[in-house]
Design a protein around this motif. Structure first.
Motif, PDB file in Angstrom:
ATOM      1  N   MET A   1       0.851  -1.192   0.000  1.00 45.50           N
ATOM      2  CA  MET A   1       0.000   0.000   0.000  1.00 45.50           C
ATOM      3  C   MET A   1       0.883   1.238   0.000  1.00 45.50           C
ATOM      4  SD  MET A   1      -2.833   1.054   2.833  1.00 45.50           S
ATOM      5  CE  MET A   1      -3.565   2.682   2.850  1.00 45.50           C
ATOM      6  N   SER A   2       0.656   2.158  -0.939  1.00 42.34           N
ATOM      7  CA  SER A   2       1.494   3.339  -1.020  1.00 42.34           C
ATOM      8  C   SER A   2       1.160   4.305   0.107  1.00 42.34           C
ATOM      9  CB  SER A   2       1.288   4.039  -2.368  1.00 42.34           C
ATOM     10  OG  SER A   2      -0.035   4.470  -2.502  1.00 42.34           O
ATOM     11  N   ALA A   3       2.107   5.167   0.413  1.00 46.24           N
ATOM     12  CA  ALA A   3       1.904   6.131   1.499  1.00 46.24           C
ATOM     13  C   ALA A   3       1.109   7.307   0.966  1.00 46.24           C
ATOM     14  CB  ALA A   3       3.243   6.591   2.043  1.00 46.24           C
TER      15      ALA A   3
ATOM     16  N   ASP B   1      -6.837  -1.565  -0.329  1.00 52.20           N
ATOM     17  CA  ASP B   1      -5.872  -2.177  -1.253  1.00 52.20           C
ATOM     18  C   ASP B   1      -5.381  -1.213  -2.319  1.00 52.20           C
ATOM     19  OD1 ASP B   1      -8.132  -1.931  -2.775  1.00 52.20           O
ATOM     20  OD2 ASP B   1      -8.232  -4.039  -3.375  1.00 52.20           O
ATOM     21  N   ASP B   2      -5.765   0.052  -2.220  1.00 54.10           N
ATOM     22  CA  ASP B   2      -5.284   1.088  -3.135  1.00 54.10           C
ATOM     23  C   ASP B   2      -5.834   0.957  -4.554  1.00 54.10           C
ATOM     24  OD1 ASP B   2      -3.843   3.345  -2.522  1.00 54.10           O
ATOM     25  OD2 ASP B   2      -1.970   2.627  -3.368  1.00 54.10           O
ATOM     26  N   GLN B   3      -6.879   0.167  -4.760  1.00 49.03           N
ATOM     27  CA  GLN B   3      -7.368  -0.089  -6.109  1.00 49.03           C
ATOM     28  C   GLN B   3      -8.642   0.664  -6.463  1.00 49.03           C
ATOM     29  OE1 GLN B   3      -5.539  -1.975  -8.414  1.00 49.03           O
ATOM     30  NE2 GLN B   3      -4.116  -1.622  -6.713  1.00 49.03           N
TER      31      GLN B   3
ATOM     32  N   ASP C   1     -12.501   3.197 -10.189  1.00 53.65           N
ATOM     33  CA  ASP C   1     -11.376   2.272 -10.055  1.00 53.65           C
ATOM     34  C   ASP C   1     -10.038   3.011 -10.092  1.00 53.65           C
ATOM     35  OD1 ASP C   1     -10.826   2.839 -12.732  1.00 53.65           O
ATOM     36  OD2 ASP C   1     -10.832   0.752 -13.385  1.00 53.65           O
ATOM     37  N   TYR C   2      -8.966   2.276  -9.931  1.00 58.16           N
ATOM     38  CA  TYR C   2      -7.618   2.831  -9.792  1.00 58.16           C
ATOM     39  C   TYR C   2      -7.233   3.759 -10.928  1.00 58.16           C
ATOM     40  CZ  TYR C   2      -2.496   2.875  -9.629  1.00 58.16           C
ATOM     41  OH  TYR C   2      -1.183   3.265  -9.603  1.00 58.16           O
ATOM     42  N   HIS C   3      -7.663   3.460 -12.132  1.00 60.47           N
ATOM     43  CA  HIS C   3      -7.224   4.212 -13.314  1.00 60.47           C
ATOM     44  C   HIS C   3      -8.024   5.489 -13.535  1.00 60.47           C
ATOM     45  CE1 HIS C   3      -4.527   0.937 -14.399  1.00 60.47           C
ATOM     46  NE2 HIS C   3      -5.515   0.118 -14.115  1.00 60.47           N
TER      47      HIS C   3
ATOM     48  N   GLN D   1      -4.137  -5.073   5.313  1.00 50.39           N
ATOM     49  CA  GLN D   1      -3.184  -4.505   4.363  1.00 50.39           C
ATOM     50  C   GLN D   1      -1.960  -3.931   5.082  1.00 50.39           C
ATOM     51  OE1 GLN D   1      -3.975  -4.509   0.742  1.00 50.39           O
ATOM     52  NE2 GLN D   1      -5.220  -6.064   1.766  1.00 50.39           N
ATOM     53  N   PRO D   2      -0.775  -4.063   4.479  1.00 56.30           N
ATOM     54  CA  PRO D   2       0.425  -3.487   5.103  1.00 56.30           C
ATOM     55  C   PRO D   2       0.367  -1.965   5.104  1.00 56.30           C
ATOM     56  CG  PRO D   2       0.909  -4.261   2.883  1.00 56.30           C
ATOM     57  CD  PRO D   2      -0.480  -4.738   3.198  1.00 56.30           C
TER      58      PRO D   2
END
Length: 597
Positions: A1-3, A307-309, A361-363, A452-453
């Motif tokens: 997972m990005s910061a 999940d960042d998605q 969604d992510y995009h 999630q991390p």
């Protein structure tokens, strides 16, 4: 997972929603996956405490609440918050009222309090579907704290939560457990030596937070965003309140006046930087900007899935609230230098909001895909999940397992309806005639995510500026008065005249000659805007426009002979305008709302 961290964006420096539009790609790549198919979504209203008919002492009777655990007002000033880490509770703040006088034990159910609401259909041991966490906290346990109002958020330990600039702490007990009794709860203020803080956001690591602080510069209201670490000080020695508190240290201002700005000058050329950082959704460590939305309507609060998605956003898209102003694509953000605070404020009409929850969604937006409206399945009748008179408010939130989203809504009330307003006022169908409600959307086809991390973040953000007490605030750079040329990325140019006193910009006049950034739409015509500041938060715009474009779409944006005149207070958002402005896109006509609507 990005910061990542989502922060309130400063009014100065925001770009209009038509800025840098690239409908074919939100990430800079030419090939993107096809949009996702719509998915099934089930929405329910979460239960809140019962409603007292008046705010009078004793109005919360045994008939209304036989458990004597309090009542809330018809307008409880609800602020929906985050899920607790177990995913079975949502926290919120509400205004309790109608309690009996002391020493009755039920007298503690008064004022703004933090509650936890069950989301899984079960109850607390006393039979309530909710628990008041802060009712009855002794005065000595909340010295120096302020009212529990905005942005309630839970820490991942389940034992602490934040609202406004306070942290509610139950020691070694989880907030929802029977062991978390009022005498164990402490409400500690959050303190920053350099000034007041608001709009706080907890970082997932539980030790950092983002926040903003208002400023007054050149006679206008401004705002900067910051990031820092919180530490507990049981015995502070400086400051107004010397009670135990959380302090913000190692602070970075998320703005650097020496970094590239959204609009810059190179000689006699005006240059636009789409990757310049104006704090919104970005990678916290690198400052890399990735645009998520392209729709010309206004998007503000958002939350990223665990999940960042995916993102859940609140947007005026689908309501046509601002299409008359921003619907024409391909206009570079030149007049935005002076109009941003006005144009963004038109998203509301006072307490009437036009936000609708959307899933993207992510995009991000691309082609004809602008996400899925989360509450689209309703029938639009009074009280339904998509009743247009129920307006979404700030900050939707994901559950820890990524299968649910919570958001909250207010019903339209005077003066945004009724009286002199041409819109009639609706009758609430909520329990007790309540005009706030807390919603839960379940994405029924999704599989729960594993925990999630959490990404590490640097102690000081490398692209920002470390802040020490007493440091002066920077001035946001802006082009000096003069005449400039703005080159289209694909063709043509624009002549830009900036008029001001060297400190502030008053007028921006632009003339476009076959201007195109995308090579698809060709822009011609002119636009002239003058903004007068009437107070720190109120401005008036005199707007004249005769723009048209050809290519992929045939569009125009034109004002009447007398122009269009808009006055608005960015802290109140009451729409006051006269004159005409009409935007036409492929034959579809958009006009501004009438005053007061």
């Amino acid at each position: 997972m990005s910061a990542r961290i989502c922060l309130a964006v400063a009014t100065l420096g925001l770009l209009s929603r038509s800025t840098f539009a690239a409908p074919s790609s939100s990430t800079g790549h030419d090939i993107l996956p096809p949009p996702p198919n719509p998915e099934p979504i089930k929405i329910i209203e979460l239960p809140l405490p019962p409603v007292a008919p008046t705010r009078e002492e004793g109005a919360c009777t045994l008939d209304i609440n036989p458990r004597r655990t309090g009542c809330i007002a018809v307008d409880p000033s609800l602020q929906g918050g985050t899920f607790l880490p177990d995913g079975n509770h949502v926290i919120a703040t509400v205004n309790f009222t109608g309690a009996p006088a002391p020493p009755d034990p039920a007298s503690v159910y008064m004022g703004m309090q933090m509650i936890a609401v069950r989301t899984n259909g079960t109850t607390f041991p006393n039979g309530d579907t909710w628990k008041c966490i802060t009712c009855g906290v002794p005065d000595e346990n909340k010295e120096g704290s302020e009212e529990l109002t905005e942005y309630p958020q839970a820490f991942k330990d389940g034992r602490r939560a934040m609202a406004a600039s306070n942290i509610v702490d139950c020691g070694d007990a989880e907030l929802t457990s029977p062991e978390c009794t009022p005498d164990k709860v402490h409400i500690h203020p959050i303190w920053w030596e350099s000034g007041s803080i608001r709009e706080l956001r907890i970082h997932p690591d539980n030790v950092h937070l983002g926040f903003s602080s208002f400023t007054q510069q050149n006679g206008a209201l401004g705002q900067y965003a910051y990031f820092g670490r919180i530490v507990f000080n049981p015995a502070p020695k400086v400051g107004e309140h010397l009670s135990p508190r959380y302090e913000v240290v190692n602070v970075t201002r998320l703005f650097n006046p020496d970094a590239p700005q959204p609009v810059e000058v190179e000689g006699k050329r005006l240059v636009l930087n789409p990757n310049a950082i104006a704090v919104g959704e970005l990678h916290l460590t690198t400052g890399k900007v990735r645009r998520l939305t392209q729709h010309p309507e206004y998007v503000d609060p958002l939350d990223i899935s665990p999940d960042d998605q995916w993102a859940v956003i609140l947007d005026t898209r689908g309501t046509d609230r601002q299409m008359w102003l921003s619907g024409m694509r391909g206009i570079p953000p030149v007049t935005d230098l002076i109009t941003t605070s006005l144009t963004s404020a038109t998203r509301n009409n006072g307490q009437r909001r036009f936000f609708v929850p959307w899933l993207i969604d992510y995009h991000g937006d691309r082609g004809s895909y602008f996400g899925q409206q989360i509450n689209a399945a309703g029938d639009g009748t009074p009280g339904s999940i998509n009743d247009p008179n129920w307006n979404a408010r700030a900050d939707p939130r994901w559950s820890p397992d990524g299968t649910q989203i919570t958001y909250y809504q207010y019903l339209v009330v005077p003066p945004a309806c009724g009286g002199q307003n041409p819109l009639p006022c609706p009758t609430s169908t909520a329990p007790g005639g309540r005009i706030n409600r807390l919603m839960l959307a379940t994405l029924t086809s999704r599989t729960p995510l594993a925990p999630q991390p959490i990404a590490n973040v640097p102690e000081f953000i490398p692209w920002g500026v470390p802040v020490k007490p007493g440091d002066p605030l920077p001035i946001r750079p802006a082009p000096a008065p003069g005449v400039y040329t703005l080159k289209g990325k694909r063709s043509g140019s624009a002549r830009v005249e900036i008029i001001g006193d060297g400190t502030t910009i008053d007028t921006v006049a632009v003339r476009y000659d076959r201007f195109s950034d995308d090579g698809i739409n060709i822009l011609r015509g002119w636009e002239n805007v003058t903004v007068t500041r009437l107070s720190l938060s109120t401005s008036r715009a005199e707007w004249y426009s005769d723009l048209w474009s050809t290519g992929e779409t045939r569009s125009s944006k034109r004002t009447g002979r007398g122009g269009f005149h808009l006055e608005i207070d960015s802290l109140v958002n009451i729409f006051k305008a006269n004159g005409t402005m009409v935007t036409t896109i492929d034959g579809v006509v958009y006009k501004p709302p009438a005053n007061g609507t």
